[in-house]
Design an enzyme around this catalytic site. Sequence first.
Site, short mmCIF file in Angstrom:
data_model
loop_
_atom_site.label_atom_id
_atom_site.label_comp_id
_atom_site.label_asym_id
_atom_site.label_seq_id
_atom_site.Cartn_x
_atom_site.Cartn_y
_atom_site.Cartn_z
N LYS A 172 78.90 37.35 -67.55
CA LYS A 172 77.55 37.86 -67.84
C LYS A 172 77.64 38.87 -68.97
O LYS A 172 78.37 39.85 -68.87
CB LYS A 172 76.92 38.52 -66.61
N GLY A 225 82.43 48.63 -67.93
CA GLY A 225 81.14 49.30 -68.05
C GLY A 225 81.22 50.71 -67.50
O GLY A 225 82.30 51.31 -67.43
N SER A 226 80.06 51.22 -67.09
CA SER A 226 79.99 52.62 -66.68
C SER A 226 80.49 52.82 -65.24
O SER A 226 80.53 51.88 -64.45
CB SER A 226 78.54 53.10 -66.78
N GLY A 230 80.06 50.52 -61.91
CA GLY A 230 81.30 50.22 -61.17
C GLY A 230 81.15 50.51 -59.68
O GLY A 230 81.56 49.73 -58.82
N GLU A 380 80.88 61.78 -69.63
CA GLU A 380 80.95 60.88 -70.79
C GLU A 380 79.57 60.84 -71.46
O GLU A 380 78.58 60.55 -70.81
CB GLU A 380 81.34 59.48 -70.34
P1 NAD Z 1 76.74 49.51 -67.89
O1 NAD Z 1 77.55 49.86 -66.71
O2 NAD Z 1 75.36 50.03 -67.99
O3 NAD Z 1 76.62 47.91 -68.03
C1 NAD Z 1 77.76 47.09 -68.09
C2 NAD Z 1 77.40 45.72 -67.57
O4 NAD Z 1 77.11 45.82 -66.17
C3 NAD Z 1 76.19 45.07 -68.23
O5 NAD Z 1 76.43 43.69 -68.41
C4 NAD Z 1 75.09 45.32 -67.22
O6 NAD Z 1 74.05 44.35 -67.27
C5 NAD Z 1 75.86 45.17 -65.91
N1 NAD Z 1 75.23 45.81 -64.75
C6 NAD Z 1 74.36 46.84 -64.72
N2 NAD Z 1 74.00 47.11 -63.45
C7 NAD Z 1 74.66 46.25 -62.66
C8 NAD Z 1 74.72 46.04 -61.25
N3 NAD Z 1 74.00 46.78 -60.40
N4 NAD Z 1 75.53 45.07 -60.78
C9 NAD Z 1 76.27 44.33 -61.61
N5 NAD Z 1 76.23 44.45 -62.96
C10 NAD Z 1 75.44 45.41 -63.48
O7 NAD Z 1 77.60 49.96 -69.16
P2 NAD Z 1 77.20 49.85 -70.69
O8 NAD Z 1 76.16 50.87 -71.01
O9 NAD Z 1 76.95 48.44 -71.04
O10 NAD Z 1 78.58 50.25 -71.39
C11 NAD Z 1 78.97 51.59 -71.59
C12 NAD Z 1 79.99 51.99 -70.55
O11 NAD Z 1 81.09 51.09 -70.59
C13 NAD Z 1 80.60 53.36 -70.86
O12 NAD Z 1 80.73 54.06 -69.66
C14 NAD Z 1 81.95 53.02 -71.44
O13 NAD Z 1 82.93 54.02 -71.30
C15 NAD Z 1 82.31 51.81 -70.65
N6 NAD Z 1 83.33 51.04 -71.36
C16 NAD Z 1 84.60 51.06 -70.88
C17 NAD Z 1 85.60 50.38 -71.55
C18 NAD Z 1 87.01 50.36 -71.04
O14 NAD Z 1 87.77 49.51 -71.47
N7 NAD Z 1 87.41 51.24 -70.15
C19 NAD Z 1 85.29 49.69 -72.71
C20 NAD Z 1 83.98 49.70 -73.17
C21 NAD Z 1 82.99 50.37 -72.50
#
Ligand code: NAD
Length: 491
Positions: A172, A225-226, A230, A380
């Site tokens: 996704k 992601g965030s 997570g 962050e």
């Molecule tokens: P996010 O957590 O908002 O979204 C990430 C993904 O999760 C998206 O596809 C979103 O649609 C999905 N998502 C959102 N809510 C969900 C739920 N309830 N259940 C399942 N999936 C859901 O993060 P973002 O704003 O897209 O990305 C930024 C974050 O990602 C920052 O915290 C950044 O540090 C982190 N990040 C980490 C790495 C790493 O390798 N450690 C790399 C890039 C980004």
Amino acid sequence: MAPIDVRQFINGKFVPSRDDETFDLFSPYSGECVAKVSEATVDDVDQAVAAAKAAFPAWSTMSPQQRGKSLAKLAQMITDADAELAQLDALSLGRPISSYFDGYYAAGQFRYFSEAAYPVGTSSLNTPGFMNVSLRQPYGVCAAIIPWNAPLVFFGKKLAPALAAGNTVLIKTSEKAPLTSDRVAKMLNEAGFPPGVVNVLHGHGHVAGAAISSHMEIRALSFTGSVRTGRAIQKAVADSNFKHLIFELGGKSPAIIFDDADLERAAQETQNSIMWHSGQTCMANSRIYVQKGIAEKFIQTFNGFAAARKLGDPALMETMSGPQVDRTQFETVMRYVEEGKKTGQMMATGAAMPKENGDLFVGPVVFLQQPEDAKVMKEEIFGPVVCINTFETEQEALKCANDSEFGLYAAVYTTDINRALRVAKGLESGMVGVNCTSPTGAWDMPFGGYKGSGIGRESFLDSMDDWLEQKAVYIRVDGVEKAVGVNNTLG
Ligand code: NAD
């Protein structure tokens, strides 16, 4: 330009979502609608899982060489489309093409795992009367949920090892960044992936993402992601089928600059790390600790580099920083800037927010001497906001650097090799740079974080383990000790 029509890729075909819903995607630079994106429903997730399940027996029993051929072909196709892919990210994310490396990285991952797809187990003669073997077998249907900031990097990191291991997958994309994954989805049939082996879904997290997290037939899930998302995923997984999880989460990366460091290099690289992609990277060194004696010179040099950044049209090569990805992100960053002004000092130079460049731009923001427990030091921000503090001793620097819930990346700049190695060992961080920040092209090294920055490691060869189950097979063999000359009396 007419908006791009982005559809779900399920079972080898581009289809609208089950209820035909779409959402508009806007360029953060021009404000124009750049795509109409199909919004995946729970039904679409079910269909993708069913397609992946049906494709699994044939894909998992192909030889690794056959699977590798498709991975290698996809790598080449991504490389050939590199310039186009960079422009798609510029269009939808406002990410300057000068900071684009995703095609190189994703192709690298597919190429690397195309040659690495030979999972072998272990064998043992340590049980009397037995010749035992362990098998490494694919899970079956697996999934990935990826963020928006470097979408193809994650597409490659997650799918290459999962597919090489013989799994079938659904991925996704982020609702903010479906374009490059959609473009790569258009390559999958020609690359030779049979229908259902890879399914690419677009849509929002609370619908499609949540349906994936709690799906009973998905056996492994890799998420980047965030921290907030997570946690939501971990809860959903705990309440469903305990699928195997790999997490790459946020960061608040420190860089420690000692007084014997190459100051010019340290200032330039740390500045680039936090300002690159307008601060929207997980590894960005958002906390810099500089030794007192060189602090003034360092800050001056750092600000010089920051002030020289050219903000502007992300589609142009000369542009170094684009806008924030959307209004929500812009407002979040600005809230932190206001908060930081209350708790510490904001530099006057190299800290402008240039209105003339459009309303979602944030120029480099430099805070000095923030208290260690200030919000801007702990949380962050994911924007071009850096905190520079001073230290006197190595112990003090290490203590401050490690005083974080995160542990993704850390850097140390010094010309004293013993100190560099002591500090590298002491840092609570999944990745450490010695006299460098974030060497992002290294796809054969373990990528991931300590503490709240994640679970597991990606990118390198051993990451295939995360996509393989292990099965111990105990084989009774009469007279095996005699035959192999083992005098095993343990039993
Ligand atoms: P996010 O957590 O908002 O979204 C990430 C993904 O999760 C998206 O596809 C979103 O649609 C999905 N998502 C959102 N809510 C969900 C739920 N309830 N259940 C399942 N999936 C859901 O993060 P973002 O704003 O897209 O990305 C930024 C974050 O990602 C920052 O915290 C950044 O540090 C982190 N990040 C980490 C790495 C790493 O390798 N450690 C790399 C890039 C980004």
